[in-house]
Design a protein around this motif. Sequence first.
Motif, PDB file in Angstrom:
ATOM      1  N   UNK A  99      -7.589  35.082   1.419  1.00  0.00           N
ATOM      2  CA  UNK A  99      -6.944  36.190   0.687  1.00  0.00           C
ATOM      3  C   UNK A  99      -5.535  36.486   1.176  1.00  0.00           C
ATOM      4  N   UNK A 100      -5.320  36.321   2.472  1.00  0.00           N
ATOM      5  CA  UNK A 100      -3.995  36.582   3.036  1.00  0.00           C
ATOM      6  C   UNK A 100      -3.587  35.386   3.877  1.00  0.00           C
ATOM      7  N   UNK A 101      -2.401  34.887   3.655  1.00  0.00           N
ATOM      8  CA  UNK A 101      -1.904  33.747   4.400  1.00  0.00           C
ATOM      9  C   UNK A 101      -1.306  34.199   5.726  1.00  0.00           C
ATOM     10  N   UNK A 102      -1.713  33.497   6.780  1.00  0.00           N
ATOM     11  CA  UNK A 102      -1.142  33.787   8.091  1.00  0.00           C
ATOM     12  C   UNK A 102       0.272  33.197   8.171  1.00  0.00           C
ATOM     13  N   UNK A 103       1.047  33.732   9.086  1.00  0.00           N
ATOM     14  CA  UNK A 103       2.408  33.245   9.270  1.00  0.00           C
ATOM     15  C   UNK A 103       2.378  31.760   9.616  1.00  0.00           C
ATOM     16  N   UNK A 104       3.162  30.974   8.914  1.00  0.00           N
ATOM     17  CA  UNK A 104       3.235  29.543   9.181  1.00  0.00           C
ATOM     18  C   UNK A 104       2.264  28.710   8.375  1.00  0.00           C
ATOM     19  N   UNK A 105       1.316  29.359   7.644  1.00  0.00           N
ATOM     20  CA  UNK A 105       0.377  28.595   6.836  1.00  0.00           C
ATOM     21  C   UNK A 105       1.056  28.011   5.613  1.00  0.00           C
ATOM     22  N   UNK A 106       0.416  26.985   5.057  1.00  0.00           N
ATOM     23  CA  UNK A 106       0.916  26.383   3.829  1.00  0.00           C
ATOM     24  C   UNK A 106       0.904  27.412   2.709  1.00  0.00           C
ATOM     25  N   UNK A 107       1.766  27.264   1.694  1.00  0.00           N
ATOM     26  CA  UNK A 107       1.732  28.200   0.558  1.00  0.00           C
ATOM     27  C   UNK A 107       0.399  28.132  -0.167  1.00  0.00           C
ATOM     28  N   UNK A 131      -1.928  25.948  -5.791  1.00  0.00           N
ATOM     29  CA  UNK A 131      -1.920  26.233  -7.221  1.00  0.00           C
ATOM     30  C   UNK A 131      -3.266  25.848  -7.834  1.00  0.00           C
ATOM     31  N   UNK A 132      -3.749  26.680  -8.757  1.00  0.00           N
ATOM     32  CA  UNK A 132      -5.016  26.403  -9.423  1.00  0.00           C
ATOM     33  C   UNK A 132      -6.216  26.912  -8.658  1.00  0.00           C
ATOM     34  N   UNK A 133      -6.022  27.791  -7.682  1.00  0.00           N
ATOM     35  CA  UNK A 133      -7.141  28.302  -6.893  1.00  0.00           C
ATOM     36  C   UNK A 133      -7.018  29.818  -6.759  1.00  0.00           C
ATOM     37  N   UNK A 134      -8.127  30.455  -6.418  1.00  0.00           N
ATOM     38  CA  UNK A 134      -8.139  31.895  -6.162  1.00  0.00           C
ATOM     39  C   UNK A 134      -8.899  32.166  -4.871  1.00  0.00           C
ATOM     40  N   UNK A 135      -9.026  33.438  -4.530  1.00  0.00           N
ATOM     41  CA  UNK A 135      -9.701  33.833  -3.282  1.00  0.00           C
ATOM     42  C   UNK A 135     -10.998  34.596  -3.555  1.00  0.00           C
ATOM     43  N   UNK A 139      -7.849  37.947  -7.657  1.00  0.00           N
ATOM     44  CA  UNK A 139      -8.979  37.623  -8.536  1.00  0.00           C
ATOM     45  C   UNK A 139     -10.259  38.275  -8.006  1.00  0.00           C
ATOM     46  N   UNK A 140     -10.885  39.085  -8.816  1.00  0.00           N
ATOM     47  CA  UNK A 140     -12.114  39.780  -8.431  1.00  0.00           C
ATOM     48  C   UNK A 140     -11.898  41.156  -7.856  1.00  0.00           C
ATOM     49  N   UNK A 158     -10.641  33.823 -14.175  1.00  0.00           N
ATOM     50  CA  UNK A 158      -9.680  33.161 -13.286  1.00  0.00           C
ATOM     51  C   UNK A 158      -8.646  32.350 -14.050  1.00  0.00           C
ATOM     52  N   UNK A 159      -8.862  32.102 -15.343  1.00  0.00           N
ATOM     53  CA  UNK A 159      -7.977  31.199 -16.079  1.00  0.00           C
ATOM     54  C   UNK A 159      -6.498  31.569 -15.966  1.00  0.00           C
ATOM     55  N   UNK A 160      -6.121  32.832 -16.084  1.00  0.00           N
ATOM     56  CA  UNK A 160      -4.682  33.135 -15.955  1.00  0.00           C
ATOM     57  C   UNK A 160      -4.099  32.692 -14.620  1.00  0.00           C
ATOM     58  N   UNK A 161      -4.865  32.859 -13.539  1.00  0.00           N
ATOM     59  CA  UNK A 161      -4.369  32.452 -12.224  1.00  0.00           C
ATOM     60  C   UNK A 161      -4.298  30.935 -12.102  1.00  0.00           C
ATOM     61  N   UNK A 162      -5.206  30.251 -12.759  1.00  0.00           N
ATOM     62  CA  UNK A 162      -5.280  28.799 -12.631  1.00  0.00           C
ATOM     63  C   UNK A 162      -4.281  28.081 -13.526  1.00  0.00           C
ATOM     64  N   UNK A 163      -3.847  28.743 -14.599  1.00  0.00           N
ATOM     65  CA  UNK A 163      -3.035  28.059 -15.597  1.00  0.00           C
ATOM     66  C   UNK A 163      -1.575  28.494 -15.624  1.00  0.00           C
ATOM     67  N   UNK A 164      -1.291  29.641 -15.048  1.00  0.00           N
ATOM     68  CA  UNK A 164       0.076  30.170 -15.109  1.00  0.00           C
ATOM     69  C   UNK A 164       0.710  30.126 -13.716  1.00  0.00           C
ATOM     70  N   UNK A 165       1.645  29.213 -13.464  1.00  0.00           N
ATOM     71  CA  UNK A 165       2.277  29.134 -12.132  1.00  0.00           C
ATOM     72  C   UNK A 165       2.919  30.436 -11.699  1.00  0.00           C
TER      73      UNK A 165
END
Length: 457
Positions: free
Chosen positions: A185-193, A196-200, A146-147, A130-137
């Motif tokens: 894994x998928x953001x619903x319409x209107x959800x927050x972005x 950063x620093x997290x995965x699904x 991830x996974x 997960x490090x690349x996802x957590x460290x690279x904006x």
Amino acid sequence: MPNPVLLLLLPVLLHAVAAVSSEDSAEDPCAGRRIHIRALPPRFNTHLLRHCDAAFPLADPSASAPPSCASLANHGLGPRTHPRSRSWYRTDARLLEPFFHRRILERRCLAADPALADAVFVPYYASLDALPYLLDPALLDSSASHGASLAEFLAHDRPQILSRRHGHDHFLVLAGSAWDHSQPPELEKGQQPRMWGSTSLIRRPEFENFTVLALESRTWPWQEHAIPHPTSFHPSSLRRLQAWLDRARRSRRPVLMLFAGGVSRPSRPNIRGSILAECANRTDACVVVDCSAGKCAHDPVRYTRPMLRSRFCLEPPGDTPTRRSTFDAILAGCVPVFFEDAAARRQYGWHLPPARYDEFSVYIQKETVVLGGVRIAETLAAVPEAEVRRMRERALEMAPRVMYRRHGSTAELRRAGMDAVDLAVEGTLRRIRGRTRALEDGQPERIYALEDDSIEP
């Protein structure tokens, strides 16, 4: 320096030997306890260790941290704190996954044939992957993947292993908080972005039936369970364990309470700010160990010696409810003081039975301190000395349950009792047996029961 990919070579050989177990015994000690270690391509585990020199420094800003690749020494325990040390290491918690893998390889009841196994261990180094996802904006928007590669591999390589029990007999270790890997894994319409620093990872439907052992679990998901944060103490013999516990029992404790953690004042009132303010006014009763900017992460001497001199260790929540300091305190015989139930009581039921918390810890509701004017020092000073000694002794009785003993430890130490890995594996096997019975009995609703969480093996 040795190639880090070769660090697990010896355990793999041990695995091959251990998997050839006798089936002729009339009394089978492995009944219900056989584990198959899923064979994964190296890109999911050992090859991830190749990137230590590139990835680890991005997450290790502390000047006190050892050289990044040195953290891989001793199968993930890290380098020794001193050349003569035999029990203390500069352990990086993110390397719990390869260390746990190493310890699983030592277990007696391994099954080379997955059809004969009661559980399937997936040796995926998830936190390292997960490090690349957590460290690279720049990878923020792709962190939901991830996974995905692992899920595809498990679905197509010998798919009968996964489909036999729909993944209910699979488990993996996550060297981090479940919160960091549970974004939708998928953001619903209107959800927050996406955060950063997290995965699904653990929200992926392919893993929804897996048991996930994480350093901190969320409150409700039935498939997660928290295991202790690794400390720096990893004895290899019963003699070394007993020597340390004896030292903790004999230590003079002139300090009433200690706080080890970040010392930056919060922008709004909270329990950590209240602790720092009280300690600033009660230097006669409170010691603060500044662990800001990772100063304590790889330097156990910095906080362990003060803990040995203190009666109580304050364990307020930080970014998340749980703290490694809780387990450092227990090992030092410093009675932990909790300020919310989620800090430990609702997390580590297999290792620290909830019904016994009052025997080895103190609970002070954080709202009474922040808003109600309760003084922590006055509350703790009012505890009778005999009661403090009793709680300290109970904490030290719990210490072997939350430590991670060194791989290759003596048979005497293994027979003396279960450590953090043993209890985690036994709890997982117990949970998987319950799910398997529920499936076989046609009662899938029983899969979601968590009544096993406080059972002491």
